[in-house]
Design an enzyme around this catalytic site. Structure first.
Site, PDB file in Angstrom:
ATOM      1  N   LYS A 172       0.865  -1.175   0.000  1.00  0.00           N
ATOM      2  CA  LYS A 172       0.000   0.000   0.000  1.00  0.00           C
ATOM      3  C   LYS A 172       0.904   1.227   0.000  1.00  0.00           C
ATOM      4  O   LYS A 172       1.913   1.249   0.713  1.00  0.00           O
ATOM      5  CB  LYS A 172      -0.887   0.018   1.252  1.00  0.00           C
ATOM      6  CG  LYS A 172      -1.809  -1.194   1.386  1.00  0.00           C
ATOM      7  CD  LYS A 172      -3.012  -1.098   0.463  1.00  0.00           C
ATOM      8  CE  LYS A 172      -3.982  -2.249   0.702  1.00  0.00           C
ATOM      9  NZ  LYS A 172      -5.121  -2.218  -0.235  1.00  0.00           N
ATOM     10  N   GLU A 222      -1.811  -0.207  -8.758  1.00  0.00           N
ATOM     11  CA  GLU A 222      -3.263  -0.295  -8.561  1.00  0.00           C
ATOM     12  C   GLU A 222      -3.825   1.075  -8.195  1.00  0.00           C
ATOM     13  O   GLU A 222      -3.319   1.741  -7.294  1.00  0.00           O
ATOM     14  CB  GLU A 222      -3.540  -1.328  -7.465  1.00  0.00           C
ATOM     15  CG  GLU A 222      -5.014  -1.631  -7.263  1.00  0.00           C
ATOM     16  CD  GLU A 222      -5.215  -2.830  -6.334  1.00  0.00           C
ATOM     17  OE1 GLU A 222      -4.559  -3.877  -6.529  1.00  0.00           O
ATOM     18  OE2 GLU A 222      -6.034  -2.707  -5.408  1.00  0.00           O
ATOM     19  N   LYS A 271     -13.546  -7.528  -7.072  1.00  0.00           N
ATOM     20  CA  LYS A 271     -13.881  -7.644  -5.651  1.00  0.00           C
ATOM     21  C   LYS A 271     -15.351  -7.985  -5.494  1.00  0.00           C
ATOM     22  O   LYS A 271     -16.225  -7.180  -5.838  1.00  0.00           O
ATOM     23  CB  LYS A 271     -13.555  -6.343  -4.919  1.00  0.00           C
ATOM     24  CG  LYS A 271     -12.071  -6.213  -4.622  1.00  0.00           C
ATOM     25  CD  LYS A 271     -11.784  -5.089  -3.672  1.00  0.00           C
ATOM     26  CE  LYS A 271     -10.310  -5.087  -3.290  1.00  0.00           C
ATOM     27  NZ  LYS A 271      -9.846  -3.728  -2.943  1.00  0.00           N
TER      28      LYS A 271
HETATM   29 MG   LIG Z   1      -6.852  -1.579  -3.868  1.00  0.00          MG
END
Ligand SMILES: [Mg+2]
Length: 382
Positions: A172, A222, A271
């Site tokens: 992240k 991403e 997702k």
């Molecule tokens: Mg993501």
């Protein structure tokens, strides 16, 4: 083709399971995972689903779980009683009528796939259309690491997990915490397949950051820009060689089709919780495939039953990158699925071949983490 027996009972259980460490992204930090477990029963089978509300920061996750519970209890669960399912279209028809948030839909919709699979004596992967070969190969697990409080913590966290054989590391990142993380991982962990996830936290003015990241041989970047900035994403994709992966942008089949037309990315993160179940996720997979846009299966992260559905989804042929499905013990102090999600070999998660989902509930664990429970049942006259 066998249909399910009529649905006689729906049980919703709200549980809270602590994270092992706070899960930090560019959107904030969360320490407890709320999930609403959906059990849909006929006289002969129980279908399982999990609604996993996306935490929206420290205060937001409470509201999200409340809303999801309300939608499942007031709108979705009562309407399932008495229904039978003959095929996948019946699931899509029912779910299409639920005008609720996507994760509430996902919780119930996935439970119906489990129920239909059991009636058909087919695993969910088979219902989705996966080949035997992909099912036998299992699902490649990718490690995700939240924003660290230091570089040392980041490297220690990665090294502690890499010996399990994970097929990819995803970091992240957020503005001010990006290039030095990638450099450190490249320096200490060599040429491990590496991706970064910005969670939409950058703007068009940050081109220099992405040019710099572009030189580190990343699998993907991403969601570098906000979900709806398709023009910005398309321009950025033209500027860099690293594929852009669309996550927040990929909120449904129409949104993904528009993004693909615009050239906004080369990979889509599927997702189940964001798009409202396995049906919409498969629809997105199917429209990406002929467009040459590959998929990977993401995670919020979910608890066991939520992840189990993602395992089946990740067997589809265009899911060409490692998924975010990981052992339960990666994120959580405990889990309620039986068996627990775990690696079957280095970086590989086995795909169950039993009818339906192939996972059950651990009733004692469910009770231990239960916040509340509500049951809906057909009243028998007399
Ligand atoms: Mg993501």
């Amino acid at each position: 083709m066998s249909a399910t027996d009529p649905i006689e009972r729906v049980v919703l259980t709200h549980i809270q399971v602590p994270f092992k460490e706070p899960f930090r992204t560019s959107a904030g930090e969360v320490a407890i995972r709320d999930a609403i477990v959906v059990e849909v029963s006929t006289s002969s089978a129980v279908g399982l689903g999990e609604a996993t509300p996306m935490p929206a920061g420290p205060a937001g996750h409470v509201g999200a779980a409340e809303r999801c519970w309300d939608e499942l209890a007031r709108i979705i669960a009562p309407g399932l009683l008495g229904r039978t399912l003959g095929d996948i279209d019946d699931i899509a028809g029912l779910a299409g009528d639920w005008k609720t948030g996507a994760c509430s839909v996902a919780g119930a919709e996935t439970a119906l796939w489990d129920l239909l699979g059991q009636a058909r004596h087919a695993s969910i992967a088979e219902l989705l259309g996966a080949t035997d070969l992909r099912i036998d190969q299992g699902v490649e697990a990718g490690l995700t690491v939240g924003l660290p409080s230091s570089i040392v913590e980041l490297i220690q966290s990665i090294e502690a997990h890499l010996e399990a054989g994970y097929r990819r590391v995803k970091l992240k990142i957020r503005p001010g915490q990006d290039i030095e993380l990638v450099r450190a991982v490249r320096q200490h962990c060599g040429d491990v397949p590496l991706a970064v996830d910005a969670g939409g936290a950058y703007s068009r003015g940050d081109l220099d950051v992405f040019r710099e990241l572009d030189g580190h041989d990343l699998l993907m970047i991403e969601q570098p820009l906000p979900a709806d900035d398709l023009d910005g994403l398309a321009d950025l994709q033209n500027e860099i060689n690293t594929p852009i992966c669309l996550d927040e942008t990929a909120s449904g089949p129409e949104e993904v089709a528009a993004a693909i037309r615009r050239g906004a990315g080369r990979i889509v993160n599927l997702k189940i919780q964001r798009v409202g179940g396995l049906g919409p996720a498969r629809a997105i997979h199917d429209l990406c495939y002929p467009a040459g846009v590959a998929c990977c299966v993401g995670s919020m992260p979910e608890l066991g039953i939520g992840q189990a559905h993602a395992i089946h989804l990740a067997t589809l042929p265009n899911c060409k990158y490692p998924s975010d499905v990981v052992p339960s013990s990666r994120w959580f102090v405990d889990d309620y699925s039986s068996p627990l999600i775990d690696l079957a070999g280095p970086g590989i998660i086995e795909v169950p071949t039993r009818p339906g989902l192939g996972f059950h509930l651990d009733a004692a664990k469910l009770r231990r983490y239960q916040v509340r429970q509500e049951e809906f049942a057909i009243r028998i006259a007399g």
